[in-house]
Enzyme design. Structure first.
Site, PDB file in Angstrom:
ATOM      1  N   TYR A 284      10.106  45.876 -57.019  1.00 35.56           N
ATOM      2  CA  TYR A 284      10.653  46.449 -58.093  1.00 35.56           C
ATOM      3  C   TYR A 284       9.546  47.129 -59.075  1.00 35.56           C
ATOM      4  CZ  TYR A 284      13.536  46.460 -62.390  1.00 35.56           C
ATOM      5  OH  TYR A 284      14.237  46.820 -63.486  1.00 35.56           O
TER       6      TYR A 284
ATOM      7  N   SER B 171      11.528  50.922 -66.496  1.00 40.17           N
ATOM      8  CA  SER B 171      11.347  49.318 -66.966  1.00 40.17           C
ATOM      9  C   SER B 171       9.860  48.898 -67.380  1.00 40.17           C
ATOM     10  CB  SER B 171      11.546  48.544 -65.670  1.00 40.17           C
ATOM     11  OG  SER B 171      11.227  47.107 -66.344  1.00 40.17           O
TER      12      SER B 171
HETATM   13  N1  LIG Z   1      18.398  44.078 -66.934  1.00 37.85           N
HETATM   14  C1  LIG Z   1      17.020  44.097 -67.311  1.00 37.85           C
HETATM   15  O1  LIG Z   1      16.308  43.342 -67.719  1.00 37.85           O
HETATM   16  C2  LIG Z   1      16.281  45.558 -67.287  1.00 37.85           C
HETATM   17  C3  LIG Z   1      15.241  45.643 -67.440  1.00 37.85           C
HETATM   18  C4  LIG Z   1      14.481  46.929 -67.327  1.00 37.85           C
HETATM   19  C5  LIG Z   1      14.927  47.833 -66.726  1.00 37.85           C
HETATM   20  N2  LIG Z   1      16.177  47.620 -66.289  1.00 37.85           N
HETATM   21  C6  LIG Z   1      16.843  48.975 -65.387  1.00 37.85           C
HETATM   22  O2  LIG Z   1      18.223  49.172 -65.927  1.00 37.85           O
HETATM   23  C7  LIG Z   1      19.171  49.762 -65.001  1.00 37.85           C
HETATM   24  C8  LIG Z   1      20.358  48.924 -65.160  1.00 37.85           C
HETATM   25  O3  LIG Z   1      19.877  47.569 -64.827  1.00 37.85           O
HETATM   26  P1  LIG Z   1      21.011  46.361 -65.217  1.00 37.85           P
HETATM   27  O4  LIG Z   1      20.292  45.186 -65.488  1.00 37.85           O
HETATM   28  O5  LIG Z   1      22.340  46.765 -65.913  1.00 37.85           O
HETATM   29  O6  LIG Z   1      21.541  46.133 -63.744  1.00 37.85           O
HETATM   30  P2  LIG Z   1      22.855  45.662 -63.141  1.00 37.85           P
HETATM   31  O7  LIG Z   1      23.688  44.745 -63.914  1.00 37.85           O
HETATM   32  O8  LIG Z   1      22.572  45.182 -61.680  1.00 37.85           O
HETATM   33  O9  LIG Z   1      23.861  47.042 -62.933  1.00 37.85           O
HETATM   34  C9  LIG Z   1      23.391  48.014 -62.273  1.00 37.85           C
HETATM   35  C10 LIG Z   1      24.347  49.338 -62.180  1.00 37.85           C
HETATM   36  O10 LIG Z   1      23.916  49.943 -60.975  1.00 37.85           O
HETATM   37  C11 LIG Z   1      25.087  50.245 -59.979  1.00 37.85           C
HETATM   38  N3  LIG Z   1      24.104  50.656 -58.708  1.00 37.85           N
HETATM   39  C12 LIG Z   1      23.168  49.792 -57.885  1.00 37.85           C
HETATM   40  N4  LIG Z   1      22.716  50.299 -56.887  1.00 37.85           N
HETATM   41  C13 LIG Z   1      23.739  51.465 -56.601  1.00 37.85           C
HETATM   42  C14 LIG Z   1      23.822  52.449 -55.769  1.00 37.85           C
HETATM   43  N5  LIG Z   1      23.128  52.293 -54.581  1.00 37.85           N
HETATM   44  N6  LIG Z   1      24.496  53.558 -56.136  1.00 37.85           N
HETATM   45  C15 LIG Z   1      25.223  53.941 -57.438  1.00 37.85           C
HETATM   46  N7  LIG Z   1      25.219  52.816 -58.333  1.00 37.85           N
HETATM   47  C16 LIG Z   1      24.311  51.657 -57.811  1.00 37.85           C
HETATM   48  C17 LIG Z   1      25.651  49.034 -59.867  1.00 37.85           C
HETATM   49  O11 LIG Z   1      26.758  49.280 -59.513  1.00 37.85           O
HETATM   50  P3  LIG Z   1      27.309  48.999 -58.065  1.00 37.85           P
HETATM   51  O12 LIG Z   1      26.727  47.889 -57.194  1.00 37.85           O
HETATM   52  O13 LIG Z   1      28.999  48.939 -57.806  1.00 37.85           O
HETATM   53  O14 LIG Z   1      27.055  50.044 -57.298  1.00 37.85           O
HETATM   54  C18 LIG Z   1      25.707  48.623 -61.367  1.00 37.85           C
HETATM   55  O15 LIG Z   1      26.807  49.343 -61.923  1.00 37.85           O
HETATM   56  C19 LIG Z   1      18.279  49.564 -63.507  1.00 37.85           C
HETATM   57  O16 LIG Z   1      17.583  50.606 -63.306  1.00 37.85           O
HETATM   58  C20 LIG Z   1      17.285  48.620 -64.071  1.00 37.85           C
HETATM   59  O17 LIG Z   1      16.105  48.346 -63.225  1.00 37.85           O
HETATM   60  C21 LIG Z   1      16.988  46.550 -66.305  1.00 37.85           C
END
Ligand SMILES: NC(=O)c1ccc[n+]([C@@H]2O[C@H](COP(=O)([O-])OP(=O)(O)OC[C@H]3O[C@@H](n4cnc5c(N)ncnc54)[C@H](OP(=O)(O)O)[C@@H]3O)[C@@H](O)[C@H]2O)c1
Length: 255
Positions: free
Chosen positions: A155, A142
């Site tokens: 984070y 990120s």
């Molecule tokens: N959204 C943003 O603005 C943003 C910005 C920068 C980086 N990111 C990064 O992008 C990635 C995805 O983020 P997102 O925003 O799409 O998050 P999200 O909507 O919360 O989705 C996260 C996904 O990861 C899975 N997950 C979480 N904990 C897990 C575990 N212990 N084992 C296996 N799967 C797990 C969740 O499914 P379950 O809960 O069913 O396991 C879900 O499918 C993350 O690494 C986040 O840090 C996001």
């Protein structure tokens, strides 16, 4: 492996948010996606959604914090689908907290999921790719890893560690014929960011993030960073001397 050859993919965090949108973009491109997350229902609905697309999704529910189960999952995916071309390690979580709420268990959960969860996936994948002398890995960090930001002490620390780890591994993996890329999104509208109580600058929808990642995966760039406005803002913030840096981030505490 040529950049356009990524066809058999393991994608973690595929049930929701960025991962789900990316899985859909991959099946639209005709790729086979082994999709992982803990919630099997999300993976079932993703596979159903993918049925009308050129590629297909097979769900492999797993918790990335459990190293032995992750390793078994990688083995099962390759036994079922054949050798992986591309692995996208996207599973992650966020828990904003203020200094007054600093808590060991909350911090540990962020480290276990975002950092150690990625490490648990990387170890079995890297061993296979190094042995084969080919493979492509993308780690989702990120722009929050560029600098410590208020409410993101846990984070940002995990994402900074991922960036550092990938920088350290890239030259070594390249020698083994393995391509490593870092994905650094800005704010993307997903269940994760809906926890934020502030107005998020340059917020983009998840399908736009997926398109940026798909384009980046097929490039030779080490870092896939988007959107442009957030990239410029965060790289500039990191370059500031601390006096100016804290003048800006102290205002965020009050907002
Ligand atoms: N959204 C943003 O603005 C943003 C910005 C920068 C980086 N990111 C990064 O992008 C990635 C995805 O983020 P997102 O925003 O799409 O998050 P999200 O909507 O919360 O989705 C996260 C996904 O990861 C899975 N997950 C979480 N904990 C897990 C575990 N212990 N084992 C296996 N799967 C797990 C969740 O499914 P379950 O809960 O069913 O396991 C879900 O499918 C993350 O690494 C986040 O840090 C996001």
């Amino acid at each position: 492996m040529e950049p356009n050859d990524s066809r058999r993919v393991w994608l973690t965090g595929a049930g929701k948010g960025i991962g789900r949108a990316l899985a859909i973009a991959m099946v639209e491109a005709g790729w086979t996606v082994a999709a992982s997350a803990r919630t099997a229902d999300d993976l079932d609905s993703l596979a159903a959604e993918a049925e009308t697309k050129p590629g297909h999704v097979v769900g492999y529910p797993v918790d990335v914090t459990r190293a032995a189960e992750v390793s078994e999952t990688v083995e099962r995916i390759e036994a079922d689908l054949g050798p992986l071309d591309l692995v996208v390690l996207n599973a992650g979580t966020h828990q904003p907290f203020k200094a007054a709420d600093f808590d060991i268990e909350t911090f540990r959960r962020l480290v276990e999921t975002n950092l150690m969860g990625t490490v648990n996936c990387l170890a079995p994948v890297m061993a296979r790719f190094i042995e084969r002398g080919r493979g492509h890995i993308a780690v989702v960090a990120s722009v929050a890893g560029y600098a410590g930001l208020p409410t993101a002490a846990g984070y940002s620390a995990t994402k900074a560690a991922l960036i550092n780890m990938c920088e350290a591994l890239e030259p070594d993996l390249a020698r083994h014929g393995v391509k490593l890329q870092l994905v650094s999104p800005g704010f993307v509208d997903t269940p994760l960011t809906r926890k934020n109580e502030f107005k998020m600058p340059f917020l983009i929808p998840a399908d736009q993030a997926a398109n940026d990642i798909m384009a980046g995966l097929q490039s030779r760039r080490f870092e896939i960073v988007f959107p442009f406005g957030m990239k410029v803002a965060m790289k500039a913030l990191r370059a500031l001397p601390y006096r100016l840096f804290f003048a800006i981030t102290r205002r965020m505490v009050g907002s």
